[in-house]
Enzyme design. Sequence first.
Site, PDB file in Angstrom:
ATOM      1  N   CYS A  51      11.675  22.130  -6.878  1.00 37.36           N
ATOM      2  CA  CYS A  51      11.819  22.670  -8.443  1.00 37.36           C
ATOM      3  C   CYS A  51      13.427  23.078  -8.624  1.00 37.36           C
ATOM      4  CB  CYS A  51      10.946  23.628  -8.729  1.00 37.36           C
ATOM      5  SG  CYS A  51      10.879  25.395  -7.679  1.00 37.36           S
ATOM      6  N   ARG A  53      16.184  22.211  -6.975  1.00 37.48           N
ATOM      7  CA  ARG A  53      17.446  21.294  -6.544  1.00 37.48           C
ATOM      8  C   ARG A  53      16.900  19.837  -6.284  1.00 37.48           C
ATOM      9  NH1 ARG A  53      20.226  23.843  -3.518  1.00 37.48           N
ATOM     10  NH2 ARG A  53      18.888  25.691  -3.620  1.00 37.48           N
ATOM     11  N   GLU A 117       8.417  28.569   0.667  1.00 31.37           N
ATOM     12  CA  GLU A 117       8.313  26.932   0.908  1.00 31.37           C
ATOM     13  C   GLU A 117       9.370  26.018   1.390  1.00 31.37           C
ATOM     14  OE1 GLU A 117       6.347  28.522  -3.206  1.00 31.37           O
ATOM     15  OE2 GLU A 117       8.240  28.897  -1.861  1.00 31.37           O
ATOM     16  N   GLY A 190      -2.949  21.501 -10.566  1.00 33.44           N
ATOM     17  CA  GLY A 190      -2.354  21.077  -9.473  1.00 33.44           C
ATOM     18  C   GLY A 190      -2.857  21.872  -8.231  1.00 33.44           C
ATOM     19  N   ALA A 191      -2.826  21.277  -7.006  1.00 34.53           N
ATOM     20  CA  ALA A 191      -3.550  21.896  -5.898  1.00 34.53           C
ATOM     21  C   ALA A 191      -2.568  21.466  -4.589  1.00 34.53           C
ATOM     22  CB  ALA A 191      -4.841  21.152  -5.572  1.00 34.53           C
ATOM     23  N   GLY A 192      -1.291  21.720  -4.940  1.00 37.49           N
ATOM     24  CA  GLY A 192      -0.550  21.355  -3.818  1.00 37.49           C
ATOM     25  C   GLY A 192      -0.133  22.769  -3.161  1.00 37.49           C
TER      26      GLY A 192
END
Length: 444
Positions: A51, A53, A117, A190-192
């Site tokens: 998100c 780069r 992350e 979303g579910a990541g």
Amino acid sequence: MSELLTLGISHKTAPVELRERLALTDTAAAEFLQELSAEPAIREAVAISTCNRTEITVVVGDPVAAESELLGWLARRAGIRPTELGKVMYSPRNCDAARQLFRVTSGLESMIVGEAEVQGQVKRAYETALAAGTAGPLTNRLFTAALQTGKRVRTETKITEGHASVSSVAVSLAEDTLGELTDRHVVIIGAGETSELTARALHERGVTTMFVANRRADRARSLADRFGGDVIAFDKLPTQLEHADIVVAQTASPHPIIDQEELELVMKARDGRPLLLIDIAVPRDVDPACADIPGVTLFDVDDLQGVVRRTTNVRGMEARRAEEIVEEEIERFAEWLGSRAVLPTIAALRQHGTDIVEQVLGENEGRWESASPADLARVEAIARAVMNRLLHEPTIRLKATDPNRSHGRLSLVRELFGMDEGASVDVPEAEHGAEVRSLPRRGA
């Protein structure tokens, strides 16, 4: 001679509306890398897209030509002129490219310093390149070293203390906007991994009702079960939006999940109740025009930076220690990179000298009718000794070359001795530990 080149765009250089044009899903990244590797100028390639780069790291022979070509590829993908895109892109080479990757992997270049992350994102990017067959010897060493650097930073510093992430900052932003969250109705789209971190941050604040919408029902169910939520299908999303207080969106969709027209209908059914939308996806999941709908408050990933600035000083000391670790690892990588460049040229230079000796001996073969075999052996030994002594000092000086100056010096040697730019002799990997001086620290 192979060189490293990175072409990138980040939250530091461009807004989300431009970054999302260059965002790559894992599938799109694999396809893009294979297209790149089909070009003769591109020898290896790895693409990182988050998100914050998009960075393309390539191994090339001519970095100037490759940079221009790669910029054109990215500009076509973004649908803008290369000159316009070039204004917001950075293009470090060799050790500077490695430094950029090491800093990214360590969380030093993230919107939230030390975010949780990014190491996993870099690892997946490398694995995507491996699966696509576009990684190679140089990128293998580079990314292995980068991941090791990130591990050291997380082990030897407290930069990740508090588990700060885009997700946790998004939840903090929701608290700043709405106050107590315990009784709020939350929908996570979303579910990541990022959605999981969001769910955990909400759960820690006592939010027990979460509706997770995702195309992968099994993943959504697992996430909902862990954090006390329920699952809804995408086609039921408008109904849930009518009851939600907060919507956090983070999918890998290339197109908006929530558009203006649909949300206008939802807001009419809400009887004026306000709705907070936090879109942390790139490309964005929520049409930016939704911000114009009365009663809707919309934040995107760039809006999180205001919250982030309040926590920056807390991690300052740990970030400085992390930077020291990065520079230590850069020195190690520079030594390897310098030896990788120098040894093949040294081997090629000595082979060039041997070839000349063989040529001169061959040209004079049979001219010394009275010379005995022992005499001929002595002549050959003298010729080889002259060659070895002549090349001894250049060899020593090449091995001691500063990695920052090695490319120009090696090119000059090849030019002076009339060796082709591509001329080289294979050098076993074990020999790449030859003595070279370390790269000076930046700013030293």
